[in-house]
Design a protein around this motif. Sequence first.
Motif, PDB file in Angstrom:
ATOM      1  N   LEU A   3      39.570 -19.076 -26.278  1.00  0.00           N
ATOM      2  CA  LEU A   3      40.359 -18.372 -27.289  1.00  0.00           C
ATOM      3  C   LEU A   3      41.457 -17.504 -26.677  1.00  0.00           C
ATOM      4  CD1 LEU A   3      40.637 -18.212 -30.310  1.00  0.00           C
ATOM      5  CD2 LEU A   3      39.018 -16.314 -30.337  1.00  0.00           C
ATOM      6  N   ARG A   4      41.169 -16.826 -25.590  1.00  0.00           N
ATOM      7  CA  ARG A   4      42.210 -16.008 -24.955  1.00  0.00           C
ATOM      8  C   ARG A   4      43.381 -16.870 -24.483  1.00  0.00           C
ATOM      9  NH1 ARG A   4      37.572 -13.085 -23.433  1.00  0.00           N
ATOM     10  NH2 ARG A   4      37.685 -10.875 -24.008  1.00  0.00           N
ATOM     11  N   SER A   5      43.063 -18.035 -23.954  1.00  0.00           N
ATOM     12  CA  SER A   5      44.114 -18.952 -23.518  1.00  0.00           C
ATOM     13  C   SER A   5      44.919 -19.456 -24.715  1.00  0.00           C
ATOM     14  CB  SER A   5      43.498 -20.136 -22.763  1.00  0.00           C
ATOM     15  OG  SER A   5      44.496 -20.995 -22.265  1.00  0.00           O
ATOM     16  N   LEU A   6      44.236 -19.774 -25.799  1.00  0.00           N
ATOM     17  CA  LEU A   6      44.925 -20.228 -27.011  1.00  0.00           C
ATOM     18  C   LEU A   6      45.813 -19.138 -27.591  1.00  0.00           C
ATOM     19  CD1 LEU A   6      41.994 -22.188 -28.665  1.00  0.00           C
ATOM     20  CD2 LEU A   6      44.165 -23.187 -27.937  1.00  0.00           C
ATOM     21  N   LYS A   7      45.417 -17.884 -27.438  1.00  0.00           N
ATOM     22  CA  LYS A   7      46.269 -16.787 -27.901  1.00  0.00           C
ATOM     23  C   LYS A   7      47.568 -16.734 -27.093  1.00  0.00           C
ATOM     24  CE  LYS A   7      42.802 -13.733 -29.963  1.00  0.00           C
ATOM     25  NZ  LYS A   7      42.104 -12.430 -29.896  1.00  0.00           N
ATOM     26  N   LYS A   8      47.468 -17.034 -25.796  1.00  0.00           N
ATOM     27  CA  LYS A   8      48.669 -17.045 -24.958  1.00  0.00           C
ATOM     28  C   LYS A   8      49.620 -18.169 -25.357  1.00  0.00           C
ATOM     29  CE  LYS A   8      46.716 -16.865 -20.768  1.00  0.00           C
ATOM     30  NZ  LYS A   8      46.700 -16.903 -19.288  1.00  0.00           N
ATOM     31  N   THR A   9      49.064 -19.319 -25.669  1.00  0.00           N
ATOM     32  CA  THR A   9      49.899 -20.483 -25.988  1.00  0.00           C
ATOM     33  C   THR A   9      50.206 -20.608 -27.481  1.00  0.00           C
ATOM     34  OG1 THR A   9      47.968 -21.930 -26.247  1.00  0.00           O
ATOM     35  CG2 THR A   9      48.933 -21.767 -24.037  1.00  0.00           C
ATOM     36  N   GLN A  10      49.622 -19.692 -28.274  1.00  0.00           N
ATOM     37  CA  GLN A  10      49.702 -19.811 -29.743  1.00  0.00           C
ATOM     38  C   GLN A  10      49.272 -21.224 -30.154  1.00  0.00           C
ATOM     39  OE1 GLN A  10      53.622 -18.456 -30.924  1.00  0.00           O
ATOM     40  NE2 GLN A  10      53.090 -16.322 -30.529  1.00  0.00           N
ATOM     41  N   GLY A  11      48.112 -21.580 -29.661  1.00  0.00           N
ATOM     42  CA  GLY A  11      47.617 -22.938 -29.814  1.00  0.00           C
ATOM     43  C   GLY A  11      46.883 -23.198 -31.115  1.00  0.00           C
ATOM     44  N   LYS A  12      46.186 -24.321 -31.133  1.00  0.00           N
ATOM     45  CA  LYS A  12      45.501 -24.770 -32.340  1.00  0.00           C
ATOM     46  C   LYS A  12      44.060 -25.156 -32.022  1.00  0.00           C
ATOM     47  CE  LYS A  12      49.729 -26.629 -34.435  1.00  0.00           C
ATOM     48  NZ  LYS A  12      49.863 -25.664 -35.524  1.00  0.00           N
ATOM     49  N   ILE A  13      43.204 -24.925 -33.000  1.00  0.00           N
ATOM     50  CA  ILE A  13      41.820 -25.386 -32.958  1.00  0.00           C
ATOM     51  C   ILE A  13      41.624 -26.333 -34.134  1.00  0.00           C
ATOM     52  CG2 ILE A  13      39.387 -24.735 -33.085  1.00  0.00           C
ATOM     53  CD1 ILE A  13      40.293 -21.909 -32.112  1.00  0.00           C
ATOM     54  N   ILE A  14      41.095 -27.500 -33.855  1.00  0.00           N
ATOM     55  CA  ILE A  14      40.775 -28.449 -34.920  1.00  0.00           C
ATOM     56  C   ILE A  14      39.303 -28.816 -34.777  1.00  0.00           C
ATOM     57  CG2 ILE A  14      41.235 -30.715 -35.931  1.00  0.00           C
ATOM     58  CD1 ILE A  14      44.112 -30.470 -34.911  1.00  0.00           C
ATOM     59  N   ASN A  15      38.539 -28.530 -35.806  1.00  0.00           N
ATOM     60  CA  ASN A  15      37.111 -28.824 -35.809  1.00  0.00           C
ATOM     61  C   ASN A  15      36.843 -30.003 -36.736  1.00  0.00           C
ATOM     62  OD1 ASN A  15      36.310 -26.752 -34.043  1.00  0.00           O
ATOM     63  ND2 ASN A  15      36.426 -25.247 -35.673  1.00  0.00           N
ATOM     64  N   ILE A  16      36.196 -31.016 -36.204  1.00  0.00           N
ATOM     65  CA  ILE A  16      35.840 -32.182 -37.012  1.00  0.00           C
ATOM     66  C   ILE A  16      34.466 -31.915 -37.613  1.00  0.00           C
ATOM     67  CG2 ILE A  16      35.574 -34.680 -37.110  1.00  0.00           C
ATOM     68  CD1 ILE A  16      38.401 -33.717 -36.283  1.00  0.00           C
ATOM     69  N   SER A  17      34.453 -31.608 -38.889  1.00  0.00           N
ATOM     70  CA  SER A  17      33.202 -31.362 -39.593  1.00  0.00           C
ATOM     71  C   SER A  17      32.787 -32.659 -40.297  1.00  0.00           C
ATOM     72  CB  SER A  17      33.383 -30.191 -40.571  1.00  0.00           C
ATOM     73  OG  SER A  17      32.184 -29.935 -41.264  1.00  0.00           O
ATOM     74  N   SER A  18      32.524 -32.604 -41.566  1.00  0.00           N
ATOM     75  CA  SER A  18      32.079 -33.789 -42.300  1.00  0.00           C
ATOM     76  C   SER A  18      32.178 -33.522 -43.796  1.00  0.00           C
ATOM     77  CB  SER A  18      30.619 -34.109 -41.946  1.00  0.00           C
ATOM     78  OG  SER A  18      30.079 -35.072 -42.834  1.00  0.00           O
ATOM     79  N   ILE A  19      32.312 -34.574 -44.559  1.00  0.00           N
ATOM     80  CA  ILE A  19      32.246 -34.433 -46.011  1.00  0.00           C
ATOM     81  C   ILE A  19      30.918 -33.799 -46.427  1.00  0.00           C
ATOM     82  CG2 ILE A  19      31.259 -36.727 -46.438  1.00  0.00           C
ATOM     83  CD1 ILE A  19      34.020 -35.017 -48.536  1.00  0.00           C
ATOM     84  N   GLU A  20      29.902 -33.973 -45.583  1.00  0.00           N
ATOM     85  CA  GLU A  20      28.591 -33.394 -45.884  1.00  0.00           C
ATOM     86  C   GLU A  20      28.608 -31.865 -45.850  1.00  0.00           C
ATOM     87  OE1 GLU A  20      25.966 -34.945 -47.033  1.00  0.00           O
ATOM     88  OE2 GLU A  20      26.967 -36.881 -46.897  1.00  0.00           O
ATOM     89  N   ALA A  21      29.652 -31.281 -45.294  1.00  0.00           N
ATOM     90  CA  ALA A  21      29.791 -29.824 -45.311  1.00  0.00           C
ATOM     91  C   ALA A  21      30.211 -29.314 -46.676  1.00  0.00           C
ATOM     92  CB  ALA A  21      30.810 -29.378 -44.268  1.00  0.00           C
ATOM     93  N   THR A  22      30.636 -30.221 -47.546  1.00  0.00           N
ATOM     94  CA  THR A  22      31.173 -29.813 -48.854  1.00  0.00           C
ATOM     95  C   THR A  22      30.297 -30.260 -50.020  1.00  0.00           C
ATOM     96  OG1 THR A  22      32.498 -31.828 -49.205  1.00  0.00           O
ATOM     97  CG2 THR A  22      33.487 -30.073 -47.867  1.00  0.00           C
ATOM     98  N   LYS A  23      29.185 -30.942 -49.721  1.00  0.00           N
ATOM     99  CA  LYS A  23      28.313 -31.411 -50.803  1.00  0.00           C
ATOM    100  C   LYS A  23      26.865 -31.347 -50.341  1.00  0.00           C
ATOM    101  CE  LYS A  23      28.460 -36.345 -49.643  1.00  0.00           C
ATOM    102  NZ  LYS A  23      28.701 -37.693 -50.172  1.00  0.00           N
TER     103      LYS A  23
END
Length: 198
Positions: free
Chosen positions: A96-116
């Motif tokens: 996270l500290r490195s991502l703050k320096k680069t103003q980066g992105k986090i993408i988490n692959i969850s699932s449709i099962e997280a919504t039902k």
Amino acid sequence: MKNAIVTGYSSGIGKAICQELEINNFNIIKLSSRLENLTSLEKEVKNILITKDIDLLVNCAGVGIFCPYEEISINKIQEVISINLTAPLVLTNLVLRSLKKTQGKIINISSIEATKHSKFSALYSATKSALRDFSLCLFEEVRKNKITVTTINPDITKTSFFDNLQLEPTTKEDTYLLPQTIAKTVIDIINTKGAITD
């Protein structure tokens, strides 16, 4: 060239994401540590961060089990929680500290099962919905640092994920997603100005 850490890079959605990222001039950092071995994982990531900053973290690795809950072994419960939830939380913490320096992105692959709520999906859904909630909360925490946190919640996707499960996609092409479709969605998120959270 930007640096990306992608878990689950060896097959399925993760492999397709890596292929798209490489086309788009990302250097893919492939972790060698097992995600369940947090001590080894922490050491490896800290060594990487000595010489590299991270622009993108994609938490894609995942395992599933769909059966009556009382039939799941304690070891399997620990494995699913470790890979689907603990590893993404730990990796995010480490970079996270490195991502703050680069103003980066986090993408988490969850699932449709997280919504039902689905029969025989209690353990899997618990980990994926927790990952989704983590993502939404973290976004509120880091948005002032110009970091975006996005969750993708794919429906059934044609991968080897189902090889050892009691269910699998049908053969009808309009009933499942392809890994490449999700990979292209990752690129769309990266190229979008502004925040896509979910």
